[in-house]
Write a protein that holds these residues in place. Structure first.
Motif, short mmCIF file in Angstrom:
data_model
loop_
_atom_site.label_atom_id
_atom_site.label_comp_id
_atom_site.label_asym_id
_atom_site.label_seq_id
_atom_site.Cartn_x
_atom_site.Cartn_y
_atom_site.Cartn_z
N UNK A 355 0.82 -1.20 0.00
CA UNK A 355 0.00 0.00 0.00
C UNK A 355 0.86 1.26 0.00
N UNK A 356 0.32 2.32 -0.56
CA UNK A 356 0.96 3.63 -0.43
C UNK A 356 0.68 4.18 0.96
N UNK A 357 1.38 5.24 1.33
CA UNK A 357 1.14 5.83 2.64
C UNK A 357 -0.30 6.31 2.77
N UNK A 358 -0.81 6.95 1.74
CA UNK A 358 -2.19 7.44 1.81
C UNK A 358 -3.18 6.30 1.97
N UNK A 359 -2.97 5.24 1.23
CA UNK A 359 -3.85 4.08 1.33
C UNK A 359 -3.78 3.46 2.71
N UNK A 360 -2.58 3.39 3.27
CA UNK A 360 -2.42 2.76 4.58
C UNK A 360 -3.02 3.63 5.68
N UNK A 361 -2.89 4.94 5.56
CA UNK A 361 -3.50 5.82 6.55
C UNK A 361 -5.01 5.68 6.55
N UNK A 362 -5.59 5.58 5.37
CA UNK A 362 -7.04 5.38 5.28
C UNK A 362 -7.44 4.04 5.88
N UNK A 363 -6.62 2.99 5.60
CA UNK A 363 -6.92 1.67 6.16
C UNK A 363 -6.83 1.68 7.67
N UNK A 364 -5.86 2.43 8.21
CA UNK A 364 -5.72 2.52 9.67
C UNK A 364 -6.96 3.17 10.29
N UNK A 365 -7.46 4.22 9.65
CA UNK A 365 -8.66 4.89 10.17
C UNK A 365 -9.85 3.94 10.17
N UNK A 366 -10.03 3.22 9.07
CA UNK A 366 -11.15 2.27 8.97
C UNK A 366 -11.04 1.18 10.03
N UNK A 367 -9.83 0.62 10.19
CA UNK A 367 -9.63 -0.46 11.15
C UNK A 367 -9.84 0.04 12.58
N UNK A 368 -9.36 1.24 12.86
CA UNK A 368 -9.50 1.80 14.21
C UNK A 368 -10.97 2.00 14.55
N UNK A 369 -11.73 2.47 13.58
CA UNK A 369 -13.16 2.67 13.82
C UNK A 369 -13.88 1.35 14.03
#
Length: 391
Positions: A355-369
């Motif tokens: 994943x790119x950094x942007x993609x991974x940051x979005x994935x982190x937000x989704x997983x955290x929620x």
């Protein structure tokens, strides 16, 4: 015929059988050939075969469909003017089972006019039957949410054969379908974790069948690795002795790798003229870097446990006698952890390489929620806040 001429014809006969050379067999077998095989052989193979065609189609043909086997000659003795006694062993394996074949035999060959007129066979029918029976290659125990999966071919240093590849895929699917599972532990019984592909098994496969056999094995094995890699629970690998070849793939699927002090790590493919399997070409450059991955392959480098620790292949090194207790203690600690958080974190860590950094940051937000929506997380936050307020 002289003894040398008889032995020469016998050798040609066994070579033609091993190669499946019909032209030579047609030349060698007398039109009135009779084959008498051992009563009690599996697949209804024991009995009398009249004529070369019946022997070829119904006996040797049936054998070829169910076994990879060849006769290894140990002794040839002339017992009469046109008769030879041949003593040896059938070696190979059952095609579907992967179970080794080791069956002693005595053959009486009778010739007429330089051609083989009759073959009388005595062999160990029980060994032929056993080669058709799959032998369990894994010992799987599940207790209190912990799956202990042990490679169970200690006599072969846990070499991976066709049967083990299939069983690993079956067990991986069972783990993926078990909602009560909290942790998976991978280990090898005996002195080694796994030497990778079972060379004795692979060398017994006929040359023209080897590519298809390897294709079938790696298809099952790689799918097992893919599933283990995506499990929503932590995976621990407890590694001792030799860890080599495609067997390293089981380590790569683990989040934590504990290595015994006696452990040695190697690829070994280049010494055989083979490329790589077991996800070595994908994981190694990411774990140790491209240069070190190339060194491991091209120079056939062998790493000690301490070197593997320094290179980032393992998490920690422990005494040999403490390997399993330490691995199981770690598994019990992880089994008490937050299942949802572990599942989300494992997915994030495994997917981050692609994943790119942007993609991974979005994935982190989704997983955290997703994690925060769980009641146990909300309770843990309140409990943590209450403890801090008491200080």
């Amino acid at each position: 015929m002289t003894i040398n001429e008889l032995e020469g014809q016998a050798q040609r006969f066994y070579q033609a059988l091993a190669a499946g050379d019909r032209a030579v067999l047609d030349e060698l077998l007398h039109p009135q050939f009779v084959g008498t095989t051992t009563r009690g052989l599996p697949l209804n193979l024991g009995g009398v075969y009249q004529g070369p065609e019946q022997m070829r189609r119904h006996f040797w043909g049936t054998l070829a469909r169910h076994y990879q086997a060849r006769a290894e000659i140990e002794q040839i003795v002339r017992v009469a003017e046109d008769q030879l006694q041949v003593v040896g062993v059938y070696t190979g394996h059952g095609i579907k089972s992967g179970t080794p074949l080791d069956a002693r035999f005595v053959h009486l060959l009778r010739f007429r006019g330089g051609r083989l007129l009759a073959l009388e066979q005595i062999t160990d029918s029980g060994a032929w039957q056993a080669a058709l029976t799959p032998v369990a290659t894994l010992d799987v125990q599940v207790e209190e949410g912990i799956a202990l999966i042990q490679l169970d071919r200690a006599s072969a240093n846990n070499g991976i054969n066709a049967q083990m590849a299939r069983e690993l895929l079956e067990v991986a699917r069972r783990c993926a379908a078990d909602p009560s599972l909290r942790v998976v532990v991978l280990q090898g019984k005996g002195k080694s974790f796994t030497v990778g592909g079972d060379i004795d098994f692979l060398s017994s496969v006929e040359a023209d069948a080897l590519p298809a056999m390897l294709g079938d094995m790696t298809t099952h094995y790689h799918e097992a690795l893919r599933i283990f890699n995506r499990l929503p629970v932590p995976v621990i690998a407890a590694v001792q002795g030799v860890a080599a070849g495609g067997g390293l793939g089981l380590m790569y699927c683990a989040d934590l790798v504990l290595a015994a002090q006696d452990c040695r790590f190697a690829l070994g493919f280049s010494a055989l003229g083979l490329s790589m399997d077991g996800a070595n070409s994908w994981f190694l450059p990411r774990l140790v870097g491209a240069r070190r991955a190339a060194e491991l392959y091209f120079e056939n480098r062998v790493l000690s446990a301490q070197e593997a620790l320094e290179w980032g292949l393992v998490n920690r090194v422990v005494p040999v006698d403490q390997l399993k207790p330490e691995a199981m203690a770690c598994a019990r600690r992880l089994a008490q952890g937050a299942a949802t958080g572990f599942a989300q974190a494992r997915q994030l860590l495994r997917q981050s390489w692609d994943k790119s950094l942007s993609e991974q940051l979005e994935a982190e937000t989704d997983a955290l929620c997703r994690s925060a929506a769980k009641p146990e997380v909300q309770q843990a936050l309140k409990a943590f806040g209450a403890k801090r307020a008491q200080r």
